[in-house]
Write a protein that holds these residues in place. Structure first.
Motif, short mmCIF file in Angstrom:
data_model
loop_
_atom_site.label_atom_id
_atom_site.label_comp_id
_atom_site.label_asym_id
_atom_site.label_seq_id
_atom_site.Cartn_x
_atom_site.Cartn_y
_atom_site.Cartn_z
N PHE A 174 0.90 -1.34 -0.03
CA PHE A 174 0.11 -0.06 -0.01
C PHE A 174 0.96 1.12 -0.05
N HIS A 175 0.75 1.91 -1.07
CA HIS A 175 1.66 3.22 -1.18
C HIS A 175 0.71 4.46 -1.32
N TRP A 176 1.24 5.65 -0.71
CA TRP A 176 0.62 6.78 -1.04
C TRP A 176 1.03 7.79 -2.01
N LEU A 177 0.26 7.99 -3.27
CA LEU A 177 0.77 8.73 -4.25
C LEU A 177 0.44 10.25 -4.34
N GLN A 326 2.67 -5.13 3.43
CA GLN A 326 1.57 -5.68 4.09
C GLN A 326 0.43 -4.39 4.79
N GLY A 327 -0.31 -4.72 5.69
CA GLY A 327 -0.92 -3.67 6.30
C GLY A 327 -2.39 -3.04 5.49
N TYR A 335 -3.40 5.46 1.40
CA TYR A 335 -2.58 4.48 0.87
C TYR A 335 -3.07 3.54 0.07
N VAL A 336 -2.80 3.52 -1.24
CA VAL A 336 -3.42 2.61 -2.18
C VAL A 336 -2.74 1.35 -2.58
N PRO A 337 -3.56 0.08 -3.10
CA PRO A 337 -2.91 -1.26 -3.50
C PRO A 337 -1.98 -0.69 -4.62
N SER A 338 -0.62 -1.17 -4.61
CA SER A 338 0.13 -1.02 -5.58
C SER A 338 1.11 -2.14 -5.88
N GLY A 368 -7.29 -9.84 -8.60
CA GLY A 368 -8.76 -9.84 -7.95
C GLY A 368 -8.80 -9.01 -6.76
N GLU A 369 -8.00 -9.37 -5.69
CA GLU A 369 -7.77 -8.92 -4.63
C GLU A 369 -7.48 -7.25 -4.72
N MET A 370 -6.61 -6.74 -5.46
CA MET A 370 -6.32 -5.31 -5.58
C MET A 370 -7.42 -4.60 -6.45
N ASP A 371 -8.50 -5.08 -7.18
CA ASP A 371 -9.61 -4.72 -7.79
C ASP A 371 -10.47 -4.44 -6.76
N PHE A 372 -10.68 -5.33 -5.91
CA PHE A 372 -11.56 -5.45 -4.92
C PHE A 372 -11.47 -4.31 -3.63
N LEU A 373 -10.10 -4.26 -3.35
CA LEU A 373 -9.76 -3.13 -2.38
C LEU A 373 -9.79 -1.95 -2.84
#
Length: 382
Positions: A174-177, A326-327, A335-338, A368-373
């Protein structure tokens, strides 16, 4: 004709030659692959043969000039890597094979995306990258090892290694952009009303017990600061991991050689330091690393590790904050999935086929998990 050399320590190559490849202008300064950072790990005794990290660093030379380097280690375990292959090791050894030792290209104890196939700007990037990849595979074969693993590589290197026959693996962090924000309030304005209120509440409560925050960098950081910070690190490491990877000497060496690339966020209460977080600063990214505290204050971890990092990134016009592995709790804090990438070479053909099937399924699950999150990010919809 390019030649390949293997060295077991960064002390056997000068910092200028290594950094000329590692710190390229096109990818920016990443302190984790600098000679200074990796050498501090070795010289302090944190990443050595005794701890299961024997250097096998690859050097490519052309006419006595270093044109490519690759950090590489002979590993006797899978700790400190953050891309987990313990189940692979168990399966291979139950089938009668010997999984360890293996070869590992990574930054020890740091799940940070950074170059692995590091090429001098004057050399051909693609061709030298292939030479480094093939040299690593050849080293694996020469030592009769089960496997080679390259973790947290950039996507372009990941694709190049696949072209050389390595298997591809994906995961996520999870990264902040930074979307051009001018202030923390500007960032908050991009969030939904409820998430915005929650973050403001957390920031207030984190400091409500008389806690004050200090940001230190460069010559502002003293050995006394490192003494305090190390006590926080040890307390958290002993409780969370059971065995701390880093020792006190490492932090002194880091402070000596990379002080201007360090952001140390320290917390005081009642005149005493009681918590802190270490960050390293790249040209476009702030890398959050180790947090520790000897007092428990609600939301202080979020303030020190996430919100202070966002504040700093906005002030310095950095594009991104990477806050470690993680986290999913980071999601609510902006922070978004990356995606993260790793590549693997498996010597045994039948085992390789099994791993390949597993990785194909796993990549689909990660996507699939990233699309869900993405549906749960705190940003305003639409």
């Amino acid at each position: 004709m390019a030649t390949v050399r293997i060295i077991d320590s960064l002390s056997k190559i000068d910092a200028e030659s290594w950094n000329a490849c590692a710190l390229q202008a096109d990818s920016g300064h990443n302190p984790f692959v600098s000679h200074e950072f990796l050498r501090a790990l070795e010289a302090s005794g944190c990443a050595t043969a005794e701890t299961g990290w024997l250097g096998q660093h690859i050097i490519i030379e052309d006419n006595d000039r270093v044109i490519g380097v690759m950090p590489l280690y002979l590993k006797s375990h899978s700790y400190g890597e953050y891309v987990f292959d313990h189940s692979w090791a168990n399966a291979y050894e139950r089938a009668g094979g010997r999984y360890y030792p293996k070869l590992q290209s990574s930054v020890p104890f740091s799940p940070v995306t950074s170059p692995r196939l590091m090429v001098h700007p004057a050399a051909d990037r693609q061709e030298t990258g292939r030479l480094l990849t093939r040299a690593a595979i050849q080293r694996c074969q020469d030592l009769d090892l089960s496997s080679l693993h390259v973790t947290f590589a950039p996507e372009d290197e990941w694709q190049l290694m696949a072209d050389c026959g390595m298997l591809q693996r994906q995961d996520q962090q999870f990264h902040w952009l930074n979307d051009g924000y001018q202030s923390f309030d500007d960032f908050l304005a991009a969030l939904s009303s409820r998430k915005r209120k929650n973050i403001r509440k957390e920031r207030r409560e984190a400091l409500s017990g008389g806690v004050t925050i200090e940001r230190l960098t460069g010559k502002e950081i003293t050995e006394e600061h490192w003494d305090h910070y190390f006590s926080f690190y040890m307390d958290t490491a002993n409780r969370k991991w059971g065995r701390p990877y880093l020792n006190r000497e490492f932090f002194s060496r880091l402070g000596e050689s990379l002080a201007d690339r360090i952001l140390l966020v320290m917390c005081r209460r009642a005149g005493h330091y009681m918590a802190g977080a270490l960050n390293l600063v790249g040209d476009d990214t702030l890398y959050g690393r180790y947090w520790g505290a000897i007092e428990d204050h609600r939301f202080l971890h979020f303030e020190v590790c996430y919100y202070q990092a966002i504040d700093y990134a906005i002030e310095k016009d950095l594009a991104k904050v990477e806050a470690g592995a993680q986290g999913e709790h980071k999601l609510a804090r902006g922070y978004v999935p990356s995606k993260t990438y790793s590549a693997h070479w498996i010597g045994d053909e039948s085992f390789r086929e099994a791993i390949d099937r597993f990785l194909r399924q796993e990549r689909g699950q990660v996507e699939g998990e990233m699309d869900f999150l993405e549906h749960f990010t705190p940003f305003k919809k639409g």
